[in-house]
Design a protein around this motif. Structure first.
Motif, PDB file in Angstrom:
ATOM      1  N   MET A   1       0.860  -1.177   0.000  1.00 17.39           N
ATOM      2  CA  MET A   1       0.000   0.000   0.000  1.00 17.39           C
ATOM      3  C   MET A   1       0.898   1.229   0.000  1.00 17.39           C
ATOM      4  O   MET A   1       2.101   1.130   0.254  1.00 17.39           O
ATOM      5  N   ASP A   2       0.311   2.379  -0.303  1.00 18.09           N
ATOM      6  CA  ASP A   2       1.090   3.609  -0.191  1.00 18.09           C
ATOM      7  C   ASP A   2       0.765   4.270   1.141  1.00 18.09           C
ATOM      8  O   ASP A   2      -0.292   4.046   1.730  1.00 18.09           O
ATOM      9  N   CYS A   3       1.696   5.044   1.637  1.00 14.75           N
ATOM     10  CA  CYS A   3       1.540   5.683   2.942  1.00 14.75           C
ATOM     11  C   CYS A   3       1.125   7.129   2.726  1.00 14.75           C
ATOM     12  O   CYS A   3       1.950   7.985   2.425  1.00 14.75           O
ATOM     13  N   SER A   4      -0.168   7.396   2.887  1.00 12.16           N
ATOM     14  CA  SER A   4      -0.679   8.748   2.689  1.00 12.16           C
ATOM     15  C   SER A   4      -1.166   9.387   3.990  1.00 12.16           C
ATOM     16  O   SER A   4      -1.161  10.616   4.105  1.00 12.16           O
ATOM     17  N   ASP A   5      -1.568   8.583   4.971  1.00 14.45           N
ATOM     18  CA  ASP A   5      -2.179   9.137   6.183  1.00 14.45           C
ATOM     19  C   ASP A   5      -1.303   9.016   7.428  1.00 14.45           C
ATOM     20  O   ASP A   5      -1.732   9.403   8.511  1.00 14.45           O
TER      21      ASP A   5
END
Length: 308
Positions: free
Chosen positions: A192-196
């Motif tokens: 997953m990408d780390c956005s939060d």
């Protein structure tokens, strides 16, 4: 006027081999590719939440909006194909702002061979809102999911974390090519990408996978911007706190079997971008940290939209 902007846009957007029918009809027609599957994502960004147009040029806002969607495709290890763009423009100055937004998107679209296939443009008395829907194609191995982590998998991350508010949140590079390379060469179970925020997003991956995550905090790659924030702000937040919770780093979080993880760490195939091993997934649910060899709960913090 809208008609003038659409005419400008039709003349400005380049031809693309996947775009069989573009702006000017009720919908676009795309050639999706040989696999017959697509990955679809959308992000809505707005002035006052994701950027401040009284402080930045509209081009940076447009670039960020597209980059955030490409980062979601990177999380799935999908090749970007096309996007459609919906704008809610402020009536005052909306025409020039629309041009700037697209001028910010176009270089990034060209870099990743993405067709801008159309969208919708409206105006209102509120601030700018920009929604982009992106379409990607999974590899022969299929898309990476959040739910594939297994106890014993190592937790690998790209890049560094924290302090994105100092500029990275606008100018980050989505890890599209990096995700595709790792997915092709190594056995990766989840991504997953780390956005939060690193702690929040990692906890989401662990929950989706039905397991927990054990972080070795001394291994977390803390950015120089996170250290700068900790030094300049009169608060108790440390540089590590910023790395764990600031968000908008847009780096990859990956669950990788231990043998493949060791190869990635040894080979560093993304150099100069570094991949770091920061812990492992475990059978016990929750987010944990090691302190002097003892497992302790780790508080989860990060950004979440609030509404009733």
């Amino acid at each position: 006027m809208e008609a003038d902007f659409i005419a400008w846009l039709r003349g400005r957007l380049p031809a693309h081999p996947r775009l069989l029918l573009g702006i000017g009809d009720d919908a676009a027609v795309l050639q999706l590719g040989r696999r017959g599957q697509c990955v679809v994502t959308t992000d809505l960004l707005s002035d006052g939440v994701d950027f401040l147009l009284n402080e930045i040029d509209g081009r940076r806002a447009g670039r960020k909006a597209l980059a955030a969607n490409l980062s979601d495709l990177a999380a799935m290890a999908a090749t970007p194909l096309a996007v459609v763009v919906a704008l809610a423009l402020p009536r005052a100055g909306g025409g020039q702002l629309a041009v700037e937004l697209y001028e910010g998107m176009l270089p990034l679209a060209e870099k990743y061979s993405v067709a801008i296939a159309g969208g919708d443009t409206n105006s209102w008395d509120g601030p700018l809102a920009i929604a982009i829907t992106a379409i990607g194609e999974p590899t022969d191995r299929g898309p990476l999911l959040r739910s594939g982590a297994r106890p014993g998998d190592r937790i690998l991350v790209t890049g560094e974390f924290g302090g994105s508010i100092l500029g990275k949140h606008l100018d980050f590079d989505p890890r599209v090519l990096e995700a595709l390379l790792l997915h092709e060469r190594f056995q990766i179970h989840a991504g997953m990408d780390c956005s939060d925020g690193l702690s929040l997003d990692l906890s989401r991956m662990a929950t989706a996978s039905g397991c927990g995550a054990l972080l070795e905090l001394d291994r977390v790659p803390v950015s120089t911007d996170a250290r700068a924030l900790a030094d300049r702000r009169a608060s108790a937040a440390t540089a590590l706190d910023h790395a764990l919770g600031d968000g908008e780093d847009f780096e990859l979080i990956l669950a990788v079997d231990s043998a493949s993880a060791a190869k990635i760490i040894d080979e560093q195939p993304l150099a100069p971008l570094r991949v770091t091993d920061i812990g492992q997934f475990i059978a016990e649910s929750g987010l944990w940290r090691l302190v002097d060899g003892v497992r302790q709960p780790l508080a989860v913090h990060g950004f979440q939209h609030q509404f009733d």
